[in-house]
Design an enzyme around this catalytic site. Structure first.
Site, mmCIF file in Angstrom:
data_model
loop_
_atom_site.group_PDB
_atom_site.id
_atom_site.type_symbol
_atom_site.label_atom_id
_atom_site.label_comp_id
_atom_site.label_asym_id
_atom_site.label_seq_id
_atom_site.Cartn_x
_atom_site.Cartn_y
_atom_site.Cartn_z
ATOM 1 N N SER A 145 -3.750 4.548 -0.230
ATOM 2 C CA SER A 145 -3.353 5.138 0.706
ATOM 3 C C SER A 145 -2.683 6.728 0.146
ATOM 4 O O SER A 145 -1.890 6.369 -0.742
ATOM 5 C CB SER A 145 -2.369 4.431 1.800
ATOM 6 O OG SER A 145 -1.874 5.531 2.465
ATOM 7 N N TYR A 158 5.261 -0.439 1.967
ATOM 8 C CA TYR A 158 3.831 -0.127 1.976
ATOM 9 C C TYR A 158 3.498 0.995 0.988
ATOM 10 O O TYR A 158 2.599 0.732 0.234
ATOM 11 C CB TYR A 158 3.259 0.106 3.458
ATOM 12 C CG TYR A 158 1.647 0.591 3.776
ATOM 13 C CD1 TYR A 158 1.038 -0.462 3.723
ATOM 14 C CD2 TYR A 158 1.481 1.998 3.745
ATOM 15 C CE1 TYR A 158 -0.284 -0.131 3.877
ATOM 16 C CE2 TYR A 158 0.202 2.151 3.821
ATOM 17 C CZ TYR A 158 -0.703 1.252 3.830
ATOM 18 O OH TYR A 158 -2.172 1.634 4.000
#
Length: 258
Positions: A145, A158
């Site tokens: 990501s 995250y």
């Protein structure tokens, strides 16, 4: 893409969203796809879509946070597809998060995020890469990501997991390069998926968050699942046989790395 037909692949989190789109594309290229997902129903739906398009897929219920379960699931898939020597392509796609300021999180939340987004790829890679190294051939594509490259407010843990995944991929790419196991990262930007719905919520507040995301992307929209499978298929193919340890952002220009 060259060299994909007849290969086997495992795609985690393939029961919906980006994972489903990747599984469908690889099957379209002639790959037999192991649709790994913790949700048996979602995995079955993806396999049905693959087969209705003339491809080959197999649903495998798998909790990627459980290493013993991962090993058993990989062995089951390889036995069922007659690939006892190993899987050709691994796509570590499964992920999970919910937006929350770090100082409001707790240890249980950290463990869940880390278990899925960090230990999950470690478990899958360890279970699959040994066969690749033994055969001197394999492709691993980690769906990381841009949160792992530039950080993301409300996604601190995250972001850390995705940054770790990127660094892990580079280090392992160095270790396995002489075994012709090539490892690369694809970093999506904000994407319209069921996970996005859970992340931003619905109603007026959710729409405001979505509108803000759209304004921040130079091309004027957030991503959709079909924006990513082409790059994954390319990195898995013979067309990318001299590419390893790289990270590609697919974010509509939201992030631009040199």
């Amino acid at each position: 893409m060259r060299g994909l037909r007849g290969k086997t692949a495992i795609v985690t989190g393939a029961g919906s969203g980006i994972g489903r789109a990747i599984a469908l594309r690889l099957a379209e290229e002639g790959v037999t796809v192991g649709v790994f997902d913790i949700r048996a129903e979602g995995a079955a739906e993806t396999v049905a879509a693959i087969e209705s398009a003339g491809g080959k897929g197999r649903a495998v219920t798998c909790d990627i946070t459980d290493y013993a379960g991962v090993v058993a699931a990989v062995q089951s898939f390889e036995a069922a597809t007659g690939t006892g020597t190993g899987t050709d392509i691994l796509v570590n796609n499964a992920g999970w998060d919910t937006p929350m300021p770090f100082l409001k999180t707790d240890e249980a939340f950290w463990k869940k995020v880390v278990g899925i987004n960090w230990f999950g790829p470690l478990h899958m890679t360890h279970a699959v890469a040994q066969g690749m190294a033994n055969r001197k051939c394999g492709r691993i594509i980690n769906i990381a990501s841009d949160a792992g490259r530039v950080g993301s407010t409300g996604e601190v843990v995250y972001s850390g997991c995705k940054g770790a995944t990127i660094a892990f991929s580079k280090a392992l790419a160095r270790e396995l390069a002489r075994s012709n196991v090539l490892i690369n990262n694809v970093c999506p930007g904000p994407t319209d998926t069921p996970a996005m719905d859970a992340f931003v919520g619905t109603g007026e507040q959710g729409q405001k968050i979505r509108d803000g995301m759209v304004r921040s992307v130079p091309v004027g929209r957030i991503g959709v699942p079909d924006d990513y499978p082409g790059m994954v298929a390319f990195l898995a193919s013979d067309d990318a046989s001299f590419i390893t340890g790289q990270t590609v952002s697919i974010s509509g220009g939201l992030t631009m790395h040199g």
